[in-house]
Design a protein around this motif. Structure first.
Motif, PDB file in Angstrom:
ATOM      1  N   SER A 253     165.330 -27.463  28.883  1.00 33.47           N
ATOM      2  CA  SER A 253     165.525 -27.458  30.587  1.00 33.47           C
ATOM      3  C   SER A 253     167.068 -27.911  30.538  1.00 33.47           C
ATOM      4  O   SER A 253     167.697 -27.367  31.220  1.00 33.47           O
ATOM      5  CB  SER A 253     164.753 -28.318  31.380  1.00 33.47           C
ATOM      6  OG  SER A 253     164.628 -29.462  30.900  1.00 33.47           O
TER       7      SER A 253
ATOM      8  N   GLN B  46     160.873 -26.077  37.105  1.00 30.54           N
ATOM      9  CA  GLN B  46     159.948 -25.904  36.039  1.00 30.54           C
ATOM     10  C   GLN B  46     158.525 -25.663  36.671  1.00 30.54           C
ATOM     11  O   GLN B  46     158.176 -26.127  37.795  1.00 30.54           O
ATOM     12  CB  GLN B  46     160.005 -27.386  35.456  1.00 30.54           C
ATOM     13  CG  GLN B  46     161.241 -27.726  34.529  1.00 30.54           C
ATOM     14  CD  GLN B  46     161.060 -29.062  33.645  1.00 30.54           C
ATOM     15  OE1 GLN B  46     160.130 -29.198  33.150  1.00 30.54           O
ATOM     16  NE2 GLN B  46     162.493 -29.786  33.790  1.00 30.54           N
TER      17      GLN B  46
ATOM     18  N   ASN C 145     157.300 -25.386  31.084  1.00 31.77           N
ATOM     19  CA  ASN C 145     157.331 -26.341  30.131  1.00 31.77           C
ATOM     20  C   ASN C 145     155.858 -26.815  29.541  1.00 31.77           C
ATOM     21  O   ASN C 145     155.853 -27.904  28.975  1.00 31.77           O
ATOM     22  CB  ASN C 145     158.162 -27.723  30.420  1.00 31.77           C
ATOM     23  CG  ASN C 145     157.840 -28.240  31.513  1.00 31.77           C
ATOM     24  OD1 ASN C 145     156.950 -27.688  32.310  1.00 31.77           O
ATOM     25  ND2 ASN C 145     158.400 -29.274  31.761  1.00 31.77           N
TER      26      ASN C 145
END
Length: 147
Positions: free
Chosen positions: A34, A46, A71
Motif C-alpha cells: 500500500s 484498502q 490486503n
C-alpha cells in the motif's frame, strides 16, 4: 539457461510464478504494498477481511485516481451504485461492467483477490457511492470529487 519472461521471473523473484510477476512489472496481477500505491495514486482504499473499505470516504480532486487494494484473504469487488454517481460520470467497477445490474449478474468477474488492485480516475465532480457485492451490508464507501 531460460531467457524467457518466466525464466527471468523465476530467477529474480525466487520462483514466484508468472501470475505474480508484478514485482518486475512483467504482467499478471499487480501485487504491491500500500505504501508504493500511495506514490502512484491520489488516494488508497484498502479492502479488509473485516469486510470494510478503509477509509470509508476519500476526498480527491477532479482527474485524480483512487486505487483499491485487497490486503486480506477474502475476495471483494468495487462496484458503483448506478444512482450513486453524478449523472455525467462514467460507471465504474472492478469487473469493467457497464452498469450495476450487469455487475450484480456477473459478480464473479471483478473480484479482487489477495494483493490485487483496481484503480479509477474520476473526471466529474460530485459524490460517488460504491459497495462490495458479496459484502454489501457492511462494505459501502464514498469518493468525494472536488473541483
Amino acid at each position: 539457461m531460460d531467457h524467457s519472461r518466466r525464466g527471468l521471473v523465476s530467477r529474480v523473484c525466487g520462483g514466484i510464478s508468472v501470475a505474480l510477476a508484478g514485482c518486475l512489472g512483467l504482467g499478471g496481477p499487480e501485487t504491491v504494498s500500500s505504501e508504493s500505491l500511495k506514490e502512484e495514486h491520489d488516494a488508497v482504499v484498502q479492502t479488509t477481511d473485516k469486510n470494510l473499505f478503509v477509509p470509508e470516504t476519500v476526498t480527491i480532486q477532479v482527474d485524480d485516481s483512487v486505487v483499491w487494494y485487497n490486503n486480506g484473504d477474502r475476495e471483494h469487488t468495487v462496484t458503483a451504485y448506478d444512482d450513486g454517481i453524478p449523472e455525467e460520470a462514467s460507471y465504474f467497477d472492478s469487473g469493467d461492467h457497464e452498469s450495476e445490474q450487469r455487475a450484480r449478474n456477473d459478480n464473479l468477474d471483478g473480484r479482487l483477490r489477495t494483493g490485487d488492485t483496481y484503480s479509477h480516475t474520476f473526471e466529474v465532480p460530485g459524490e460517488y457511492e460504491y459497495f462490495c457485492i458479496p459484502h454489501e451490508r457492511t462494505m459501502i464507501g464514498t469518493v468525494v470529487v472536488e473541483e
